[in-house]
Motif scaffolding. Structure first.
Motif, PDB file in Angstrom:
ATOM      1  N   LEU A 203       0.730  -1.196   0.023  1.00 35.03           N
ATOM      2  CA  LEU A 203       0.058  -0.113  -0.250  1.00 35.03           C
ATOM      3  C   LEU A 203       0.876   1.283   0.122  1.00 35.03           C
ATOM      4  O   LEU A 203       0.664   2.273  -0.661  1.00 35.03           O
ATOM      5  CB  LEU A 203      -1.009  -0.113   1.089  1.00 35.03           C
ATOM      6  CG  LEU A 203      -2.155  -1.005   1.103  1.00 35.03           C
ATOM      7  CD1 LEU A 203      -2.665  -1.165   2.388  1.00 35.03           C
ATOM      8  CD2 LEU A 203      -3.016  -0.410   0.196  1.00 35.03           C
ATOM      9  N   PHE A 204       2.063   1.179   0.602  1.00 35.95           N
ATOM     10  CA  PHE A 204       2.698   2.420   0.646  1.00 35.95           C
ATOM     11  C   PHE A 204       3.421   2.704  -0.651  1.00 35.95           C
ATOM     12  O   PHE A 204       3.729   3.745  -0.994  1.00 35.95           O
ATOM     13  CB  PHE A 204       4.120   2.123   1.794  1.00 35.95           C
ATOM     14  CG  PHE A 204       3.384   2.171   3.371  1.00 35.95           C
ATOM     15  CD1 PHE A 204       2.314   3.176   3.539  1.00 35.95           C
ATOM     16  CD2 PHE A 204       3.962   1.365   4.248  1.00 35.95           C
ATOM     17  CE1 PHE A 204       1.881   3.064   4.745  1.00 35.95           C
ATOM     18  CE2 PHE A 204       3.521   1.225   5.242  1.00 35.95           C
ATOM     19  CZ  PHE A 204       2.501   2.073   5.803  1.00 35.95           C
ATOM     20  N   GLU A 205       3.783   1.546  -1.316  1.00 34.77           N
ATOM     21  CA  GLU A 205       4.366   1.645  -2.615  1.00 34.77           C
ATOM     22  C   GLU A 205       3.522   2.262  -3.546  1.00 34.77           C
ATOM     23  O   GLU A 205       3.780   2.972  -4.584  1.00 34.77           O
ATOM     24  CB  GLU A 205       4.868   0.315  -3.090  1.00 34.77           C
ATOM     25  CG  GLU A 205       5.208   0.013  -4.520  1.00 34.77           C
ATOM     26  CD  GLU A 205       5.717  -1.305  -4.935  1.00 34.77           C
ATOM     27  OE1 GLU A 205       6.788  -1.018  -5.767  1.00 34.77           O
ATOM     28  OE2 GLU A 205       5.058  -2.055  -4.857  1.00 34.77           O
ATOM     29  N   LYS A 206       1.916   1.654  -3.454  1.00 34.61           N
ATOM     30  CA  LYS A 206       1.124   2.133  -4.541  1.00 34.61           C
ATOM     31  C   LYS A 206       0.775   3.708  -3.998  1.00 34.61           C
ATOM     32  O   LYS A 206       0.621   4.500  -5.026  1.00 34.61           O
ATOM     33  CB  LYS A 206      -0.145   1.321  -4.071  1.00 34.61           C
ATOM     34  CG  LYS A 206      -0.270   0.022  -4.692  1.00 34.61           C
ATOM     35  CD  LYS A 206      -1.329  -0.712  -4.664  1.00 34.61           C
ATOM     36  CE  LYS A 206      -1.317  -2.194  -5.271  1.00 34.61           C
ATOM     37  NZ  LYS A 206      -2.346  -3.067  -5.559  1.00 34.61           N
ATOM     38  N   ALA A 207       0.732   4.052  -2.882  1.00 35.37           N
ATOM     39  CA  ALA A 207       0.650   5.535  -2.428  1.00 35.37           C
ATOM     40  C   ALA A 207       1.726   6.478  -3.126  1.00 35.37           C
ATOM     41  O   ALA A 207       1.467   7.527  -3.837  1.00 35.37           O
ATOM     42  CB  ALA A 207       0.587   5.727  -0.851  1.00 35.37           C
ATOM     43  N   ASN A 208       2.903   5.890  -3.370  1.00 35.98           N
ATOM     44  CA  ASN A 208       3.844   6.660  -3.795  1.00 35.98           C
ATOM     45  C   ASN A 208       3.674   6.585  -5.323  1.00 35.98           C
ATOM     46  O   ASN A 208       3.994   7.478  -5.953  1.00 35.98           O
ATOM     47  CB  ASN A 208       5.447   6.029  -3.443  1.00 35.98           C
ATOM     48  CG  ASN A 208       6.365   6.955  -3.783  1.00 35.98           C
ATOM     49  OD1 ASN A 208       6.702   8.179  -3.537  1.00 35.98           O
ATOM     50  ND2 ASN A 208       7.370   6.369  -4.612  1.00 35.98           N
ATOM     51  N   LEU A 209       3.286   5.736  -6.000  1.00 33.06           N
ATOM     52  CA  LEU A 209       3.014   5.667  -7.214  1.00 33.06           C
ATOM     53  C   LEU A 209       1.971   6.413  -7.831  1.00 33.06           C
ATOM     54  O   LEU A 209       2.043   7.152  -8.831  1.00 33.06           O
ATOM     55  CB  LEU A 209       2.911   4.086  -7.961  1.00 33.06           C
ATOM     56  CG  LEU A 209       4.118   3.285  -7.594  1.00 33.06           C
ATOM     57  CD1 LEU A 209       3.783   1.876  -8.120  1.00 33.06           C
ATOM     58  CD2 LEU A 209       5.273   3.707  -8.732  1.00 33.06           C
ATOM     59  N   TYR A 210       1.002   6.606  -7.071  1.00 30.14           N
ATOM     60  CA  TYR A 210      -0.225   7.463  -7.178  1.00 30.14           C
ATOM     61  C   TYR A 210       0.312   8.844  -7.319  1.00 30.14           C
ATOM     62  O   TYR A 210      -0.180   9.624  -7.967  1.00 30.14           O
ATOM     63  CB  TYR A 210      -1.386   7.135  -6.190  1.00 30.14           C
ATOM     64  CG  TYR A 210      -2.226   5.946  -6.608  1.00 30.14           C
ATOM     65  CD1 TYR A 210      -3.183   6.193  -7.580  1.00 30.14           C
ATOM     66  CD2 TYR A 210      -2.579   5.132  -5.587  1.00 30.14           C
ATOM     67  CE1 TYR A 210      -3.954   5.140  -8.011  1.00 30.14           C
ATOM     68  CE2 TYR A 210      -3.377   3.958  -5.853  1.00 30.14           C
ATOM     69  CZ  TYR A 210      -3.986   4.142  -6.977  1.00 30.14           C
ATOM     70  OH  TYR A 210      -5.223   2.993  -7.287  1.00 30.14           O
TER      71      TYR A 210
END
Length: 475
Positions: free
Chosen positions: A250-257
């Motif tokens: 989820l943290f990785e996706k937050a960064n990609l968003y």
């Protein structure tokens, strides 16, 4: 069910969401040595994949689509519903929120796509909960999901801001105001299990990249707390790592968003990078890589909330790597920012560096006292330097003992029943219930009170804005 369908799903009952294990938050108190970064350990015997935001493969991660429903016009409102809305407005003016909620509910039954009625119903329930003698709103789940339904309606009816998916924070129109209120309400749910369940429903609703990033971060952070608390309570390192692994994704996706919605290619979601950096230290013992993550967060996220914590972690990493001058600079720079939960720890770190440098005793004592008075963890060197009978040491110990007692008490009484539901139509004759004991699970015993990351909702501008929208829209 006449409400808008949930994207990529049929109908989410909260009690059908995944359960979480029993837990209670308990911050670690480490007597960290010179090489320790004093980051709360997340023990596991399983192999965890840590995201690498600097890797070329990071951009290949598949992100869920944003909420982009087919546009639909605002519904017409019958004279009967207008009458109900006027009565609701009058009751709200008199602070009779029980009756205003009833009138808004009457409108929703007749006009299930009328956005102001959903907002009015939710704000009335919020205000009604403020009068609860226990200080807790027992309808947190229901309120959060009412705001969730209102978000979906707002986006569908063209109230998602003029810049669309790439809107900056605060530019996502009424839909953003509503969804951020839903998140705030969800984070006051009395148990971690409930907070996780609510966030897992709300995470399908963002219509902008930065909203999606923030929601993924909040859910990741809550899952991480749940995992760490399970480790703390069990006293064992043999804890299943599912929540830890999920939080890192989820943290990785937050960064990609954030990168997709950012104005520059270097933009990052700083708070998420900080969490990935912490995991890099605990699970891989890679202080150099973690330091790069902390510094990237500070450099490329000007809006990051936890800047003081990121500076604290950067300073500790620099100190562990032997760069005392840079560590001192990080700590001193952090003290120029408004105080936060990490400021006390920074004073203690500075005191320890000053001891190494054989600085004046008065200056060392000043930082130790400031740190302990701000509830920093009591370290052995602070106790030895000041003495066990020093007022700041004694008070720090007493506050820690009181907090431990309060948390133990809260774990017994904090799991009172809480009303919840689904992103379906409201109200109905038999609303679904979000119990503190979810299906197949156990009560996790986290109470809103005394949970450091949870702050009571304030009567801030967003609630007033929503109330105004609800009561003036039909005029």
């Amino acid at each position: 069910d006449k409400s808008l369908p949930i994207q990529n799903s049929d109908h989410h009952e909260l009690n059908d969401m995944p359960t979480s294990s029993t837990e209670k938050s308990s911050p670690a108190k480490d007597d960290h040595d010179e090489k320790s970064l004093n980051i709360a350990a997340t023990s596991t015997t399983e192999t965890i994949t840590i995201p690498d935001p600097f890797s070329a493969n990071a951009s290949s991660t598949v992100l869920p689509p944003l909420n982009n429903p087919t546009r639909k016009p605002e519904p017409g409102v019958s004279e009967t519903c207008k009458s109900y809305m006027r009565m609701a407005d009058a009751y709200m003016d008199k602070s009779n929120y029980k009756l205003s909620a009833k009138q808004f509910a009457n409108v929703i039954k007749r006009e299930p796509d009328y956005l102001p009625a959903y907002i009015g119903y939710a704000t009335s329930l919020e205000r009604l909960g403020e009068g609860n003698n226990s200080g807790k709103n027992k309808k947190v789940g229901e309120i959060a999901l009412l705001y969730g339904n209102a978000t979906r309606l707002a986006v569908a009816q063209g109230q998602g801001g003029e810049k669309g998916a790439s809107s900056e924070r605060g530019e996502g129109g009424m839909a953003e105001v509503i969804l951020r209120r839903a998140i705030d309400v969800a984070m006051t749910a009395p148990t971690s299990n409930e907070r996780i369940q609510l966030l897992k429903v709300l995470i399908e609703l963002p219509h902008t990249f930065l909203l999606a990033a923030d929601l993924h971060y909040h859910l990741g952070k809550e899952l991480l707390r749940s995992h760490d608390t399970a480790v703390s309570k069990s006293g064992s390192s043999k804890i299943k790592s599912g929540k830890l692994a999920e939080s890192l994704v989820l943290f990785e996706k937050a960064n990609l968003y954030t990168k997709q919605g950012g104005l520059t290619p270097d933009r990052v979601h700083g708070s998420s990078l900080v969490e990935i950096g912490k995991a890099t230290i605990h699970l891989k013992n890679d202080t150099e890589k973690a330091l790069l993550l902390f510094q990237d967060a500070l450099k490329n996220d000007e809006d990051m909330v936890g800047r003081v914590e990121a500076m604290l972690l950067s300073g500790r990493a620099q100190k562990a790597l032997g760069d005392i001058n840079e560590a001192t600079h990080s700590f001193m720079s952090a003290l120029q920012l408004p105080p936060s939960d990490s400021t006390g720890e920074i004073h203690v770190e500075l005191a320890r560096i000053l001891q190494l440098q054989e600085a004046g005793k008065d200056e060392i004592q000043r930082h130790y006292v400031l740190g302990l008075d701000m509830d920093a963890s009591l370290t052995s060197d602070a106790s030895e330097f000041l003495g066990r009978n020093h007022a700041s040491v004694v008070s720090n110990i007493q506050r820690a003992q009181q907090k431990e007692y309060d948390e133990a008490y809260a774990s017994k009484v904090g799991s009172s029943n809480s009303r919840g539901g689904s992103l379906g139509s409201y109200p109905n004759d038999k609303k679904p219930v979000l119990s503190s004991k979810s299906k197949g699970g156990t009560d996790d015993g986290i109470a809103t009170t005394n949970d450091k990351h949870q702050m009571p909702l304030k009567n801030d501008e967003s609630l007033g804005l929503l109330e105004q929208f609800a009561t003036e829209a039909f005029h």
